[in-house]
Motif scaffolding. Sequence first.
Motif, PDB file in Angstrom:
ATOM      1  N   LYS A  68     -17.136   1.234 -12.735  1.00 46.88           N
ATOM      2  CA  LYS A  68     -16.598   2.082 -11.660  1.00 46.88           C
ATOM      3  C   LYS A  68     -16.715   3.567 -11.987  1.00 46.88           C
ATOM      4  O   LYS A  68     -16.549   4.409 -11.113  1.00 46.88           O
ATOM      5  N   LYS A  69     -16.971   3.881 -13.267  1.00 49.26           N
ATOM      6  CA  LYS A  69     -16.981   5.260 -13.766  1.00 49.26           C
ATOM      7  C   LYS A  69     -15.617   5.916 -13.525  1.00 49.26           C
ATOM      8  O   LYS A  69     -15.523   6.984 -12.922  1.00 49.26           O
ATOM      9  N   HIS A  70     -14.582   5.228 -13.998  1.00 53.28           N
ATOM     10  CA  HIS A  70     -13.212   5.732 -13.947  1.00 53.28           C
ATOM     11  C   HIS A  70     -12.689   5.894 -15.378  1.00 53.28           C
ATOM     12  O   HIS A  70     -12.928   5.023 -16.221  1.00 53.28           O
ATOM     13  N   LEU A  71     -12.014   6.986 -15.648  1.00 54.25           N
ATOM     14  CA  LEU A  71     -11.211   7.116 -16.859  1.00 54.25           C
ATOM     15  C   LEU A  71      -9.767   7.212 -16.389  1.00 54.25           C
ATOM     16  O   LEU A  71      -9.392   8.178 -15.729  1.00 54.25           O
ATOM     17  N   THR A  72      -8.963   6.209 -16.731  1.00 51.17           N
ATOM     18  CA  THR A  72      -7.603   6.105 -16.198  1.00 51.17           C
ATOM     19  C   THR A  72      -6.575   6.286 -17.299  1.00 51.17           C
ATOM     20  O   THR A  72      -6.635   5.624 -18.342  1.00 51.17           O
ATOM     21  N   PHE A  73      -5.644   7.186 -17.034  1.00 48.09           N
ATOM     22  CA  PHE A  73      -4.506   7.383 -17.932  1.00 48.09           C
ATOM     23  C   PHE A  73      -3.459   6.351 -17.552  1.00 48.09           C
ATOM     24  O   PHE A  73      -2.962   6.345 -16.430  1.00 48.09           O
ATOM     25  N   GLN A  74      -3.155   5.438 -18.506  1.00 42.54           N
ATOM     26  CA  GLN A  74      -2.211   4.344 -18.249  1.00 42.54           C
ATOM     27  C   GLN A  74      -1.167   4.323 -19.370  1.00 42.54           C
ATOM     28  O   GLN A  74      -1.214   3.456 -20.243  1.00 42.54           O
ATOM     29  N   PRO A  75      -0.239   5.281 -19.376  1.00 42.13           N
ATOM     30  CA  PRO A  75       0.700   5.398 -20.496  1.00 42.13           C
ATOM     31  C   PRO A  75       1.523   4.140 -20.719  1.00 42.13           C
ATOM     32  O   PRO A  75       1.973   3.500 -19.760  1.00 42.13           O
ATOM     33  N   ARG A  76       1.688   3.797 -21.991  1.00 40.67           N
ATOM     34  CA  ARG A  76       2.408   2.591 -22.371  1.00 40.67           C
ATOM     35  C   ARG A  76       3.486   2.908 -23.405  1.00 40.67           C
ATOM     36  O   ARG A  76       3.342   3.834 -24.205  1.00 40.67           O
ATOM     37  N   THR A  77       4.537   2.118 -23.394  1.00 44.84           N
ATOM     38  CA  THR A  77       5.559   2.206 -24.439  1.00 44.84           C
ATOM     39  C   THR A  77       4.999   1.558 -25.703  1.00 44.84           C
ATOM     40  O   THR A  77       3.915   0.972 -25.705  1.00 44.84           O
ATOM     41  N   HIS A  78       5.774   1.632 -26.790  1.00 44.46           N
ATOM     42  CA  HIS A  78       5.359   0.988 -28.043  1.00 44.46           C
ATOM     43  C   HIS A  78       5.247  -0.524 -27.867  1.00 44.46           C
ATOM     44  O   HIS A  78       4.523  -1.196 -28.609  1.00 44.46           O
ATOM     45  N   HIS A  79       5.959  -1.068 -26.883  1.00 45.28           N
ATOM     46  CA  HIS A  79       5.925  -2.508 -26.628  1.00 45.28           C
ATOM     47  C   HIS A  79       4.837  -2.876 -25.604  1.00 45.28           C
ATOM     48  O   HIS A  79       4.732  -4.036 -25.215  1.00 45.28           O
ATOM     49  N   GLY A  80       4.066  -1.877 -25.174  1.00 46.99           N
ATOM     50  CA  GLY A  80       2.980  -2.156 -24.248  1.00 46.99           C
ATOM     51  C   GLY A  80       3.367  -2.176 -22.793  1.00 46.99           C
ATOM     52  O   GLY A  80       2.556  -2.557 -21.934  1.00 46.99           O
ATOM     53  N   GLU A  81       4.585  -1.735 -22.468  1.00 47.49           N
ATOM     54  CA  GLU A  81       5.028  -1.726 -21.074  1.00 47.49           C
ATOM     55  C   GLU A  81       4.629  -0.402 -20.409  1.00 47.49           C
ATOM     56  O   GLU A  81       4.616   0.650 -21.047  1.00 47.49           O
ATOM     57  N   PRO A  82       4.300  -0.427 -19.105  1.00 44.58           N
ATOM     58  CA  PRO A  82       3.912   0.799 -18.407  1.00 44.58           C
ATOM     59  C   PRO A  82       5.036   1.845 -18.409  1.00 44.58           C
ATOM     60  O   PRO A  82       6.215   1.504 -18.255  1.00 44.58           O
ATOM     61  N   VAL A  83       4.647   3.097 -18.603  1.00 41.62           N
ATOM     62  CA  VAL A  83       5.583   4.222 -18.513  1.00 41.62           C
ATOM     63  C   VAL A  83       5.404   4.849 -17.139  1.00 41.62           C
ATOM     64  O   VAL A  83       4.324   5.342 -16.817  1.00 41.62           O
ATOM     65  N   LYS A  84       6.451   4.845 -16.343  1.00 38.93           N
ATOM     66  CA  LYS A  84       6.326   5.289 -14.963  1.00 38.93           C
ATOM     67  C   LYS A  84       7.061   6.591 -14.666  1.00 38.93           C
ATOM     68  O   LYS A  84       6.854   7.184 -13.604  1.00 38.93           O
ATOM     69  N   ASP A  85       7.922   7.042 -15.586  1.00 38.54           N
ATOM     70  CA  ASP A  85       8.670   8.268 -15.289  1.00 38.54           C
ATOM     71  C   ASP A  85       7.858   9.494 -15.682  1.00 38.54           C
ATOM     72  O   ASP A  85       7.032   9.474 -16.604  1.00 38.54           O
ATOM     73  N   PHE A  86       8.098  10.598 -14.977  1.00 37.97           N
ATOM     74  CA  PHE A  86       7.348  11.846 -15.119  1.00 37.97           C
ATOM     75  C   PHE A  86       7.395  12.373 -16.557  1.00 37.97           C
ATOM     76  O   PHE A  86       6.354  12.677 -17.158  1.00 37.97           O
ATOM     77  N   GLU A  87       8.578  12.489 -17.117  1.00 36.18           N
ATOM     78  CA  GLU A  87       8.712  13.052 -18.458  1.00 36.18           C
ATOM     79  C   GLU A  87       8.061  12.146 -19.505  1.00 36.18           C
ATOM     80  O   GLU A  87       7.462  12.629 -20.475  1.00 36.18           O
ATOM     81  N   GLY A  88       8.172  10.834 -19.314  1.00 34.30           N
ATOM     82  CA  GLY A  88       7.552   9.909 -20.258  1.00 34.30           C
ATOM     83  C   GLY A  88       6.036  10.039 -20.272  1.00 34.30           C
ATOM     84  O   GLY A  88       5.407  10.056 -21.336  1.00 34.30           O
ATOM     85  N   ARG A  89       5.441  10.137 -19.077  1.00 33.81           N
ATOM     86  CA  ARG A  89       3.991  10.332 -18.984  1.00 33.81           C
ATOM     87  C   ARG A  89       3.571  11.621 -19.667  1.00 33.81           C
ATOM     88  O   ARG A  89       2.595  11.665 -20.419  1.00 33.81           O
ATOM     89  N   ASN A  90       4.323  12.700 -19.399  1.00 31.43           N
ATOM     90  CA  ASN A  90       3.971  14.005 -19.963  1.00 31.43           C
ATOM     91  C   ASN A  90       4.030  13.998 -21.488  1.00 31.43           C
ATOM     92  O   ASN A  90       3.177  14.586 -22.154  1.00 31.43           O
TER      93      ASN A  90
END
Length: 321
Positions: A68-90
């Motif tokens: 697809k030619k996509h580079l996707t930022f997919q922030p994860r916690t140490h346990h591999g769970e998605p990080v969805k809050d603004f400050e966590g992503r930053n």
Amino acid sequence: MGQLSNLDIANECDNFPYYTDDEDLYKAALKDYYQFRVEGCESCLGYITSSVATKMPLTKDWNLDQNKKHLTFQPRTHHGEPVKDFEGRNKILAEYLQDVREKKVFRVLNGWRNELYPIYGPNKTLLLNMERSATPLFGVVTYGVHMTGYVKTPEGMKIWAPRRALTKQTYPGMMDNTVAGGLSTGEMPFECLVRECEEEASLPADVVQSAQACGTLTYFHVRDARAGGETGLCQPECQYIYDLELPADVIPKPGDDEAIDFQLLTVDEVREAIANGKFKPNCAHLLLEFFVRHGILTAENEPHYIDIVSKFHRKLEFPMP
């Protein structure tokens, strides 16, 4: 190099191909870029050169899709769970970019600024904060203020133009608008202008209060070697424009290490310097817009008037506030 025409100047700044001008050229250009995306957001946020995307160190927080030619930022916690809050992503993005900087992966990060720029998603949503020097790597839209300070004299209008310090990583020694600066996250344009006027030109707030807001300038620039760091990086920008008529006894002076000096130039001297390629590309572009608004550049004296004016307000293909 011969003198540049006004259309050359406009094209040098707004130099990413237009789909409507040359469909094949536009499609060919896009083939060299990956889309920068953030998990959970359906919009493309910027264009990344293939050489940067494939060189980007991949961690659990990133996914490179070469089909697809996509580079996707997919922030994860140490346990591999998605990080969805603004400050966590930053926080995850900041730590990642700092690590990439320390590993000296990309030369453009040598200009690290410790300034955070906003990245917006659909519906004016603030998705991320990103270190200023990293934004060209991801090709995201950045925002700034540019002000033209001028003086009315018996000989006609004159414009204050600084020369950039030779030590600057970007466009060293080239000429600038009177005052210009980047808009950090949470900063309002006029607030930014007042700060930059004090820092760059030693102009006090009471003088700057009379600056006139004159709209915006949008363009899609692809960086060359003069910008410092890697070439071919995308830099779509939106500049908030201001004019400031200065009294004859108010003289801008460098307030930091950004400029060597300020010169008070006639309109003809500014136009000659622009034609000789002495101004930073986006500053030359902005001065063309200034000349149009002040009746200096007109349909009567510029054969490419419509083409030039149309390049002042490019609709960018990414979400904006």
